[in-house]
Design a protein around this motif. Structure first.
Motif, PDB file in Angstrom:
ATOM      1  N   THR A   7     -25.270  28.443   1.319  1.00 56.88           N
ATOM      2  CA  THR A   7     -24.561  27.895  -0.006  1.00 56.88           C
ATOM      3  C   THR A   7     -23.252  28.306   0.056  1.00 56.88           C
ATOM      4  OG1 THR A   7     -26.762  27.882  -0.924  1.00 56.88           O
ATOM      5  CG2 THR A   7     -24.769  27.684  -2.431  1.00 56.88           C
ATOM      6  N   MET A   8     -22.080  27.753  -0.160  1.00 48.41           N
ATOM      7  CA  MET A   8     -20.807  27.937  -0.197  1.00 48.41           C
ATOM      8  C   MET A   8     -20.688  28.365  -1.655  1.00 48.41           C
ATOM      9  SD  MET A   8     -17.860  28.363   0.999  1.00 48.41           S
ATOM     10  CE  MET A   8     -16.904  27.570   2.095  1.00 48.41           C
ATOM     11  N   THR A   9     -20.540  29.742  -1.723  1.00 45.11           N
ATOM     12  CA  THR A   9     -20.314  30.226  -3.160  1.00 45.11           C
ATOM     13  C   THR A   9     -18.910  30.372  -3.466  1.00 45.11           C
ATOM     14  OG1 THR A   9     -20.374  32.567  -2.241  1.00 45.11           O
ATOM     15  CG2 THR A   9     -22.494  31.869  -3.064  1.00 45.11           C
ATOM     16  N   ARG A  10     -18.616  30.690  -4.648  1.00 38.04           N
ATOM     17  CA  ARG A  10     -17.056  30.628  -4.975  1.00 38.04           C
ATOM     18  C   ARG A  10     -16.409  31.780  -4.256  1.00 38.04           C
ATOM     19  NH1 ARG A  10     -13.131  30.258  -9.106  1.00 38.04           N
ATOM     20  NH2 ARG A  10     -12.435  32.269  -9.517  1.00 38.04           N
ATOM     21  N   ARG A  11     -17.236  32.859  -4.432  1.00 36.71           N
ATOM     22  CA  ARG A  11     -16.759  34.243  -3.618  1.00 36.71           C
ATOM     23  C   ARG A  11     -16.327  33.889  -2.068  1.00 36.71           C
ATOM     24  NH1 ARG A  11     -17.419  40.192  -2.958  1.00 36.71           N
ATOM     25  NH2 ARG A  11     -17.711  40.299  -5.156  1.00 36.71           N
ATOM     26  N   ARG A  12     -17.455  33.323  -1.415  1.00 38.76           N
ATOM     27  CA  ARG A  12     -17.133  32.988  -0.013  1.00 38.76           C
ATOM     28  C   ARG A  12     -16.205  32.116   0.178  1.00 38.76           C
ATOM     29  NH1 ARG A  12     -19.155  33.500   4.914  1.00 38.76           N
ATOM     30  NH2 ARG A  12     -19.049  31.577   6.049  1.00 38.76           N
ATOM     31  N   PHE A  13     -16.035  30.979  -0.912  1.00 43.49           N
ATOM     32  CA  PHE A  13     -14.986  30.318  -0.350  1.00 43.49           C
ATOM     33  C   PHE A  13     -13.418  30.908  -0.502  1.00 43.49           C
ATOM     34  CE2 PHE A  13     -11.922  27.042  -2.416  1.00 43.49           C
ATOM     35  CZ  PHE A  13     -11.829  26.167  -1.471  1.00 43.49           C
ATOM     36  N   LEU A  14     -13.355  31.900  -1.341  1.00 39.76           N
ATOM     37  CA  LEU A  14     -12.076  32.601  -1.581  1.00 39.76           C
ATOM     38  C   LEU A  14     -12.047  33.411  -0.439  1.00 39.76           C
ATOM     39  CD1 LEU A  14     -12.203  33.348  -5.454  1.00 39.76           C
ATOM     40  CD2 LEU A  14     -10.343  31.866  -4.070  1.00 39.76           C
ATOM     41  N   GLU A  15     -12.925  34.021  -0.038  1.00 38.13           N
ATOM     42  CA  GLU A  15     -12.812  34.913   1.322  1.00 38.13           C
ATOM     43  C   GLU A  15     -12.305  34.381   2.542  1.00 38.13           C
ATOM     44  OE1 GLU A  15     -16.011  38.287   0.337  1.00 38.13           O
ATOM     45  OE2 GLU A  15     -16.666  36.775   1.769  1.00 38.13           O
ATOM     46  N   LEU A  16     -12.747  33.013   2.581  1.00 35.81           N
ATOM     47  CA  LEU A  16     -12.521  32.254   3.797  1.00 35.81           C
ATOM     48  C   LEU A  16     -10.891  31.997   3.611  1.00 35.81           C
ATOM     49  CD1 LEU A  16     -15.235  29.656   4.526  1.00 35.81           C
ATOM     50  CD2 LEU A  16     -13.844  30.792   6.202  1.00 35.81           C
ATOM     51  N   TRP A  17     -10.425  31.353   2.421  1.00 35.41           N
ATOM     52  CA  TRP A  17      -9.136  31.117   2.307  1.00 35.41           C
ATOM     53  C   TRP A  17      -8.132  32.307   2.578  1.00 35.41           C
ATOM     54  CZ3 TRP A  17      -6.055  27.290   2.187  1.00 35.41           C
ATOM     55  CH2 TRP A  17      -6.577  26.200   1.766  1.00 35.41           C
ATOM     56  N   GLN A  18      -8.730  33.516   2.111  1.00 40.99           N
ATOM     57  CA  GLN A  18      -7.922  34.619   2.450  1.00 40.99           C
ATOM     58  C   GLN A  18      -7.740  34.970   3.908  1.00 40.99           C
ATOM     59  OE1 GLN A  18      -9.402  38.139   0.284  1.00 40.99           O
ATOM     60  NE2 GLN A  18      -8.412  37.520  -1.658  1.00 40.99           N
ATOM     61  N   THR A  19      -8.551  34.817   4.597  1.00 39.70           N
ATOM     62  CA  THR A  19      -8.712  35.016   6.084  1.00 39.70           C
ATOM     63  C   THR A  19      -7.776  33.812   6.905  1.00 39.70           C
ATOM     64  OG1 THR A  19     -11.092  35.532   5.981  1.00 39.70           O
ATOM     65  CG2 THR A  19     -10.096  35.326   8.232  1.00 39.70           C
ATOM     66  N   LEU A  20      -7.871  32.837   6.260  1.00 35.17           N
ATOM     67  CA  LEU A  20      -6.988  31.661   6.816  1.00 35.17           C
ATOM     68  C   LEU A  20      -5.655  32.243   6.667  1.00 35.17           C
ATOM     69  CD1 LEU A  20      -7.349  28.982   8.212  1.00 35.17           C
ATOM     70  CD2 LEU A  20      -6.991  27.776   5.920  1.00 35.17           C
ATOM     71  N   LEU A  21      -5.201  32.314   5.424  1.00 36.92           N
ATOM     72  CA  LEU A  21      -3.838  32.704   5.002  1.00 36.92           C
ATOM     73  C   LEU A  21      -3.412  33.672   5.780  1.00 36.92           C
ATOM     74  CD1 LEU A  21      -3.819  32.309   1.108  1.00 36.92           C
ATOM     75  CD2 LEU A  21      -2.520  31.114   2.680  1.00 36.92           C
ATOM     76  N   ALA A  22      -4.310  35.044   5.906  1.00 40.25           N
ATOM     77  CA  ALA A  22      -3.884  36.054   6.669  1.00 40.25           C
ATOM     78  C   ALA A  22      -3.413  35.627   8.224  1.00 40.25           C
ATOM     79  CB  ALA A  22      -4.776  37.442   6.728  1.00 40.25           C
ATOM     80  N   ALA A  23      -4.335  34.864   8.747  1.00 46.03           N
ATOM     81  CA  ALA A  23      -4.169  34.262  10.128  1.00 46.03           C
ATOM     82  C   ALA A  23      -2.918  33.469  10.239  1.00 46.03           C
ATOM     83  CB  ALA A  23      -5.285  33.264  10.394  1.00 46.03           C
TER      84      ALA A  23
END
Lengths: 173, 401
Positions: A7-23
């Motif tokens: 399940t894509m939780t809100r927390r996991r969604f934000l974490e993914l975005w953070q990783t993408l932005l850092a990359a």
């Protein structure tokens, strides 16, 4: 929202975005970092073999250091400029001693002393009459410059050396 | 304890304000400064001589930088003495890193004026960095953009000083202030008045004391004695005692110092221990700084551009002109008397009526007539101009007198 079984939780969604932005930030920083790194490895100063005229060889005093200044034309990256340089010269019979006036420790200009040696005003490196270090932080003797006599005139090769290191390393000329 | 909390708060608020003002005055300066070796000095000299806001902004920027080095240090010191560094290690590391960035900003900003102090000071600093084994030379090359100072060096320092380091410092500062701003704890409010007073003081100081600007960088100068800024005199003095192994100054001490700074939260120091460590450090700092100043007491003072240019012109007159033109400019020097040369009288009003500045400039540069030699290869155009000003102020008779 489902991704496979997870399940894509809100927390996991934000974490993914953070990783993408850092990359993305990393990818954006790479070209400038490479430019900084690569362009620092370009050689500096004039091409090899820039010789400067120091005047009539016969007129130099026997056994006494004198300061001689000269100008060299050089291409400094994008800039064409006239660099003025100072060296110390001493005649010894038919031969000459020519040393750079830049201190091998940190690059200040050394001065002649009354006893025939040299001293650097910045960190008190002292050198004897042959340029050998006596005391102070200089890691090597004063840097000798190649010279030759052409049609009765003394010409020296313009060179600069890396400061702070024991091994003499040409960085210019 | 209360006084320490007061110092921590006041110095902290003052540091944040000074940083903001440095950014703002820096934006102002960027509108009038050209980061090119050929033009950097001239652009700053232009604003200095024009007076007004340009000159004021540069003075403000320079004084605020010194103020930030001091206020930041006091803030860290008070934090440490209170034990706040161990209670909140992350805040300590952030604040210490921020302070190092500020020192980096001082290092890079130091070169920008491209006067004698900037040029020779940076040569020496990079030279000291190079004495560090293995890491030194590549680090210096990376900073300089090549194996020797070159046309790309100033743009690099400028990029670091005006963009890279301020951005990094701004991020760290936002991170450091996050808990303060988020929790809304307003313990800093009482110090706002103090900070405002400090700011007013900085503005008044900037208006009263212009930032120094020496002669333009001269790579061929053999007389200039480079000295570090006041906050690095202690390191300079320390270097004198370890001359046999110069990299003690350039590698061992910085690594040990940084290691200690960042390991402080882990050290089991009680109040007495912290006081002892801080006192030792401050005493060593004061002693080394005082020794450095004392040993330099015979050094000629560093003159500002306006005074230095006249002093140098007087030297040039003595060296190149005196033999023929004489002590009082009458054209009665030893050479002209011995060989009966044709030399004009600078002390005659007629001379100044018949020759304008351009004519004199050309005569000095290219020579004139049989007896006046050319000095274009010995004197830079700026030096020739200064020489003419010197002749005019020293010898030209007052009109109508």
């Amino acid at each position: 929202m489902h991704l496979g079984d997870r399940t894509m939780t809100r927390r996991r969604f934000l974490e993914l975005w953070q990783t993408l932005l850092a990359a993305l930030a990393g990818a954006a920083a790479l070209p400038p970092a490479l430019f900084w790194w690569r362009s620092a490895r370009l050689p500096a100063g004039p091409e090899e073999g820039t010789w400067a005229d120091l005047g009539r060889a016969r007129r130099l005093k026997e056994g006494q250091w004198v300061a001689r200044s000269f100008a060299v034309e050089r291409r400094d990256r994008w800039r064409q400029e006239t660099l003025r340089e100072v060296v110390y010269v001493r005649r010894r019979g038919e031969g000459f001693d020519v040393v750079s006036s830049l201190c091998p420790h940190a690059g200040c200009r050394v001065r002649p002393r009354d006893d025939g040696g040299f001293v650097c005003p910045c960190h008190r490196s002292a050198f004897d009459g042959d340029g050998r270090p006596l005391e102070g932080p200089s890691p090597r003797p004063l840097d000798p410059l190649p010279w030759k006599v052409e049609k009765g005139r003394l010409v020296v090769r313009h060179q600069r050396f890396r400061s702070g290191v024991a091994e003499r390393q040409v960085v210019e000329g | 304890m209360k006084i320490l909390a007061a110092v921590e708060g006041a110095a902290g608020v003052l540091s944040v304000l000074f940083f903001a003002l440095l950014v703002a005055s820096g934006w102002g300066l960027m509108a009038g400064y050209v980061p090119s070796a050929a033009e950097a000095f001239d652009s700053l000299l232009y604003w200095r001589q024009a007076g007004g806001w340009g000159a004021f902004l540069r003075s403000l920027h320079v004084h605020l930088a010194s103020g930030l080095v001091l206020a930041g240090f006091l803030h860290l010191l008070a934090r440490f003495l209170r034990g706040a560094h161990a209670a909140r290690p992350r805040g300590w590391w952030l604040a210490a890193s921020l302070y190092l960035l500020i020192l980096g900003l001082c290092f890079t900003g130091f070169l920008l004026p491209m006067d004698q102090k900037a040029y020779w000071g940076t040569i020496v600093r990079l030279g000291i960095i190079e004495t560090a084994p293995l890491v030194g030379p590549p680090a210096a090359d990376l900073l300089r953009g090549g194996p020797a100072l070159n046309a790309a060096t100033l743009p690099r320092f400028y990029a670091l000083h005006a963009a890279v380091l301020p951005a990094a410092a701004g991020l760290l500062l936002a991170w450091l202030l996050r808990p303060v701003l988020r929790t809304g704890r307003q313990r800093w409010l009482p110090w706002l008045g103090f900070a405002l007073a400090g700011t007013v003081a900085a503005y008044l100081l900037a208006a009263a004391v212009p930032a120094p600007l020496e002669l333009p960088a001269d790579p061929a100068d053999s007389d200039y004695v480079a000295r570090p800024e006041w906050y690095f005199l202690w390191l300079f003095q320390f270097g004198k005692y370890v001359t046999a192994v110069p990299w003690v100054e350039s590698l061992i001490l910085p690594v040990a110092g940084l290691g200690l700074l960042f390991a402080l939260p882990y050290l089991p120091l009680r109040r007495r221990g912290r006081a002892l460590l801080a006192t030792t450090w401050c005493a060593a700092w004061l002693l080394l700084t005082a020794l450095a100043l004392y040993e330099d007491r015979d050094l000629p003072p560093k003159l500002d551009y306006e005074r230095a240019i006249v002093a140098r012109a007087a030297d040039h007159y003595q060296e190149h002109c005196y033999d023929c033109h004489g002590l009082n400019g009458h054209g009665d020097g030893p050479q002209s008397r011995a060989f009966d040369l044709e030399v004009p009288d600078f002390a005659a009003a007629a001379f100044w009526r018949e020759h304008d500045r351009d004519e004199m400039r050309a005569a000095i540069r290219d020579g004139k007539g049989e007896d006046m030699p050319a000095f274009g290869d010995k004197l830079e155009p700026v030096a020739i101009d200064a020489l003419i000003t010197f002749l005019e102020t020293s010898f030209r008779p007052q009109e109508g007198g």
